[in-house]
Each structure stands twice: as structure tokens, then as C-alpha cells.
Design a protein around this motif. Structure first.
Motif, PDB file in Angstrom:
ATOM      1  N   VAL A   1       0.830  -1.211   0.000  1.00 32.56           N
ATOM      2  CA  VAL A   1       0.000   0.000   0.000  1.00 32.56           C
ATOM      3  C   VAL A   1       0.865   1.262   0.000  1.00 32.56           C
ATOM      4  O   VAL A   1       0.681   2.160  -0.816  1.00 32.56           O
ATOM      5  N   ARG A   2       1.829   1.324   0.922  1.00 32.67           N
ATOM      6  CA  ARG A   2       2.673   2.509   1.017  1.00 32.67           C
ATOM      7  C   ARG A   2       3.871   2.468   0.057  1.00 32.67           C
ATOM      8  O   ARG A   2       4.583   3.443  -0.084  1.00 32.67           O
ATOM      9  N   ARG A   3       4.100   1.320  -0.576  1.00 30.26           N
ATOM     10  CA  ARG A   3       5.193   1.155  -1.534  1.00 30.26           C
ATOM     11  C   ARG A   3       6.562   1.380  -0.897  1.00 30.26           C
ATOM     12  O   ARG A   3       7.466   1.964  -1.514  1.00 30.26           O
ATOM     13  N   THR A   4       6.720   0.923   0.338  1.00 32.35           N
ATOM     14  CA  THR A   4       8.009   1.046   1.011  1.00 32.35           C
ATOM     15  C   THR A   4       9.035   0.175   0.298  1.00 32.35           C
ATOM     16  O   THR A   4       8.784  -0.996   0.007  1.00 32.35           O
ATOM     17  N   ALA A   5      10.200   0.747   0.029  1.00 31.86           N
ATOM     18  CA  ALA A   5      11.228   0.032  -0.735  1.00 31.86           C
ATOM     19  C   ALA A   5      12.506  -0.108   0.083  1.00 31.86           C
ATOM     20  O   ALA A   5      12.719   0.594   1.083  1.00 31.86           O
ATOM     21  N   VAL A   6      13.351  -1.035  -0.350  1.00 30.02           N
ATOM     22  CA  VAL A   6      14.658  -1.239   0.282  1.00 30.02           C
ATOM     23  C   VAL A   6      15.445   0.064   0.239  1.00 30.02           C
ATOM     24  O   VAL A   6      15.472   0.757  -0.785  1.00 30.02           O
ATOM     25  N   GLY A   7      16.063   0.417   1.352  1.00 31.40           N
ATOM     26  CA  GLY A   7      16.849   1.634   1.442  1.00 31.40           C
ATOM     27  C   GLY A   7      16.123   2.788   2.106  1.00 31.40           C
ATOM     28  O   GLY A   7      16.750   3.774   2.497  1.00 31.40           O
ATOM     29  N   GLU A   8      14.795   2.676   2.247  1.00 27.01           N
ATOM     30  CA  GLU A   8      14.036   3.743   2.895  1.00 27.01           C
ATOM     31  C   GLU A   8      14.140   3.631   4.415  1.00 27.01           C
ATOM     32  O   GLU A   8      14.303   2.545   4.969  1.00 27.01           O
ATOM     33  N   GLU A   9      14.005   4.789   5.073  1.00 22.54           N
ATOM     34  CA  GLU A   9      13.982   4.809   6.530  1.00 22.54           C
ATOM     35  C   GLU A   9      12.556   4.606   7.020  1.00 22.54           C
ATOM     36  O   GLU A   9      11.588   5.032   6.378  1.00 22.54           O
ATOM     37  N   LEU A  10      12.435   3.975   8.178  1.00 28.49           N
ATOM     38  CA  LEU A  10      11.133   3.631   8.725  1.00 28.49           C
ATOM     39  C   LEU A  10      11.210   3.680  10.243  1.00 28.49           C
ATOM     40  O   LEU A  10      12.282   3.484  10.827  1.00 28.49           O
ATOM     41  N   ARG A  11      10.086   3.961  10.864  1.00 26.94           N
ATOM     42  CA  ARG A  11      10.017   3.930  12.326  1.00 26.94           C
ATOM     43  C   ARG A  11       9.029   2.854  12.739  1.00 26.94           C
ATOM     44  O   ARG A  11       7.880   2.841  12.292  1.00 26.94           O
ATOM     45  N   LEU A  12       9.490   1.931  13.560  1.00 28.72           N
ATOM     46  CA  LEU A  12       8.646   0.879  14.107  1.00 28.72           C
ATOM     47  C   LEU A  12       8.309   1.216  15.548  1.00 28.72           C
ATOM     48  O   LEU A  12       9.170   1.663  16.307  1.00 28.72           O
ATOM     49  N   VAL A  13       7.051   1.002  15.956  1.00 27.95           N
ATOM     50  CA  VAL A  13       6.639   1.233  17.338  1.00 27.95           C
ATOM     51  C   VAL A  13       5.893   0.007  17.839  1.00 27.95           C
ATOM     52  O   VAL A  13       5.234  -0.701  17.060  1.00 27.95           O
ATOM     53  N   ASP A  14       6.013  -0.252  19.153  1.00 32.26           N
ATOM     54  CA  ASP A  14       5.283  -1.396  19.698  1.00 32.26           C
ATOM     55  C   ASP A  14       3.978  -0.994  20.371  1.00 32.26           C
ATOM     56  O   ASP A  14       3.244  -1.844  20.887  1.00 32.26           O
ATOM     57  N   GLY A  15       3.667   0.312  20.386  1.00 32.37           N
ATOM     58  CA  GLY A  15       2.437   0.787  21.001  1.00 32.37           C
ATOM     59  C   GLY A  15       2.517   0.900  22.503  1.00 32.37           C
ATOM     60  O   GLY A  15       1.560   1.333  23.158  1.00 32.37           O
ATOM     61  N   ARG A  16       3.654   0.544  23.089  1.00 35.70           N
ATOM     62  CA  ARG A  16       3.832   0.594  24.549  1.00 35.70           C
ATOM     63  C   ARG A  16       5.046   1.455  24.919  1.00 35.70           C
ATOM     64  O   ARG A  16       5.656   1.253  25.966  1.00 35.70           O
ATOM     65  N   GLY A  17       5.390   2.389  24.052  1.00 36.69           N
ATOM     66  CA  GLY A  17       6.427   3.349  24.366  1.00 36.69           C
ATOM     67  C   GLY A  17       7.763   3.141  23.690  1.00 36.69           C
ATOM     68  O   GLY A  17       8.595   4.047  23.669  1.00 36.69           O
ATOM     69  N   ARG A  18       8.014   1.954  23.145  1.00 43.03           N
ATOM     70  CA  ARG A  18       9.309   1.688  22.505  1.00 43.03           C
ATOM     71  C   ARG A  18       9.206   1.892  20.995  1.00 43.03           C
ATOM     72  O   ARG A  18       8.246   1.435  20.348  1.00 43.03           O
ATOM     73  N   SER A  19      10.201   2.566  20.441  1.00 45.94           N
ATOM     74  CA  SER A  19      10.262   2.747  18.993  1.00 45.94           C
ATOM     75  C   SER A  19      11.668   2.459  18.505  1.00 45.94           C
ATOM     76  O   SER A  19      12.648   2.622  19.237  1.00 45.94           O
ATOM     77  N   ALA A  20      11.751   2.020  17.260  1.00 47.86           N
ATOM     78  CA  ALA A  20      13.042   1.724  16.633  1.00 47.86           C
ATOM     79  C   ALA A  20      13.034   2.299  15.229  1.00 47.86           C
ATOM     80  O   ALA A  20      12.123   2.021  14.442  1.00 47.86           O
ATOM     81  N   THR A  21      14.035   3.107  14.923  1.00 50.28           N
ATOM     82  CA  THR A  21      14.172   3.636  13.574  1.00 50.28           C
ATOM     83  C   THR A  21      15.304   2.905  12.865  1.00 50.28           C
ATOM     84  O   THR A  21      16.277   2.476  13.494  1.00 50.28           O
TER      85      THR A  21
END
Length: 248
Positions: free
Chosen positions: A33-53
Motif C-alpha cells: 500500500v505505502r510502496r516502502t522500498a529497500v533503502g528507505e527509513e522507517l520507524r517501528l513502534v510497539d504501542g507501549r512506548g518503545r520505537s526503533a528507527t
């Protein structure tokens, strides 16, 4: 511009340099849907305060891999806000959940008010609650939240009154109230809690107001205008948060 966010519950062991694997619907949404490709930056969150970029290193039909660059643990925002939302008709419930999530509400309680036009029973209750939860999840991602709101099961009036009794400040929005929201002070400690009760299109029943006031709530009006049930909570929460360090 802030990075796009995807929900990834499995971030407990995320460390800089590690690879986090995202699978299922979230990965499909990111890739297809978002067409995220290799090499792009992304932020992952667990919904409980922790995030990883990090940087996307691999994609598949329903899989996405991210090499973590930074991990952040954000404290739970305070004061925490709970909104008790009477069941509205049509899709106004999802609208209310969406805007309440965007503004930072921590907990949303669907309430079966006596004058609610909508009724949740049986399979419809399950599907409606799932819609509210999904709406909150997507709105939290759109708002770049690290802490996702909880959408509780539907509550009856007595259950709502019990929940309100444990909060530091509770306001019940009522167009016939004499007191105004402007006359109240919002608690501003990190562990403080605020509750807002929003009635249905048909208004609050006298016995409901009495039950909430007995639990320590203050009945207030926002102003001369009468807001829809789907937007009244947003206005009230915004007015309260504007007086706290969360918006300071």
C-alpha cells in the motif's frame, strides 16, 4: 518530515545493528500500500512506548526487514486522559475514536448510554469494538504515537461510574450545566489522570448524571454552542491539555 510508522509488537529485543522482521498485515500495508522500498527509513513502534528507527533491508509480499539504527523508550505521557464515549449512530463512533487518538487520549471507553441510538449486541458488538480498535491503531500510527490508546470493551453506566471514581479529575459534558470547563484547573503531575464523559445524541439521562456526580465527576458545559457527540470529546480534551505541560 517525520518518518512513516508501522506497528511492530516484537521490539523487546531490538538493538542498534539488529534486524527486525515485520510480517502479516502490517508488512503488507507497508510494502503493497505505502510502496516502502529497500533503502528507505522507517520507524517501528510497539504501542507501549518503545520505537526503533532504521533502514529497510528486505521486502516481500507480507514481510519487511529493518536494520535498526536507534531504539528509544518514551515515557508514558501524563496526565493520562480517559474518554468515555457514548455510542453514536453511523460511522461517527469511528470519527470520535480517530480524533481522540490523534490528540493523545490514553483510553477510550465505549459507553452504552440509555439514550444512545446505536446498540451493540452479540456479533455486532464484537465487530463494532473491532472497528473502534482498528481505527485507534491506524490513527495512532498516523499521529506518530509511541503509546497506542486502549479501546476497552463496551461499558454500562455502573461500570463507567466505577472507573471514574479512581481518576483525579472527571468532567461530564452537559449542555444544561451551569459550571463551565473554563473554570476548572487540570491536574498536571506526570501520574495524574483526567476523565471526560461524552453523552449520546439524545443527551444524558438524569440518573446517569447523578451516578457520575456521585463518583466525583463535575458536570460542565463547553460554551453556548452544542457540539456533536463525535467532536465534543475532542474539544474538551484539547481545552484541558492546553492547561498542562503536555502542551506547554
Amino acid at each position: 518530515m517525520s518518518l512513516p510508522v508501522q506497528l511492530c509488537p516484537a521490539l523487546a529485543d531490538a538493538r542498534p545493528g539488529a534486524v527486525v522482521r515485520l510480517e502479516g498485515d502490517e508488512a503488507h500495508h507497508a510494502v503493497a500500500v505505502r510502496r516502502t522500498a529497500v533503502g528507505e527509513e522507517l520507524r517501528l513502534v510497539d504501542g507501549r512506548g518503545r520505537s526503533a528507527t532504521g533502514v529497510v533491508t528486505a521486502t516481500g509480499k507480507r514481510v519487511l526487514e529493518v536494520q535498526v539504527g536507534e531504539v528509544v523508550d518514551e515515557p508514558r505521557p501524563g496526565p493520562a486522559v480517559t474518554v468515555v464515549q457514548a455510542l453514536p449512530k453511523g460511522d461517527r463512533g469511528e470519527l470520535a475514536v480517530e480524533v481522540l487518538t490523534e490528540i493523545g487520549v490514553e483510553r477510550i471507553v465505549p459507553w452504552a448510554a440509555s439514550r444512545s441510538v446505536a446498540v451493540w449486541r452479540g456479533e455486532r458488538a464484537v465487530k463494532s469494538h473491532a472497528k473502534w480498535a482498528a481505527t485507534a491503531r491506524e490513527a495512532a500510527k498516523q499521529a506518530r504515537r509511541a503509546w497506542f490508546p486502549e479501546v476497552t470493551p463496551m461499558a454500562a453506566t455502573a461500570e463507567v461510574a466505577g472507573l471514574l471514581a479512581g481518576l483525579d479529575l472527571v468532567v461530564v459534558l452537559h449542555e444544561e450545566a451551569r459550571a463551565t470547563l473554563a473554570g476548572l484547573e487540570a491536574p498536571d503531575a506526570a501520574g495524574a489522570s483526567i476523565g471526560v464523559v461524552v453523552g449520546p445524541e439524545g443527551g444524558l439521562a438524569p440518573e446517569e448524571v447523578a451516578a457520575f456526580e456521585a463518583a466525583g465527576a463535575t458536570t460542565v458545559r463547553l460554551g453556548a454552542e452544542v457540539l456533536r457527540t463525535s467532536t465534543a470529546g475532542l474539544a474538551a480534551v484539547a481545552a484541558l491539555l492546553a492547561r498542562t505541560s503536555r502542551w506547554g
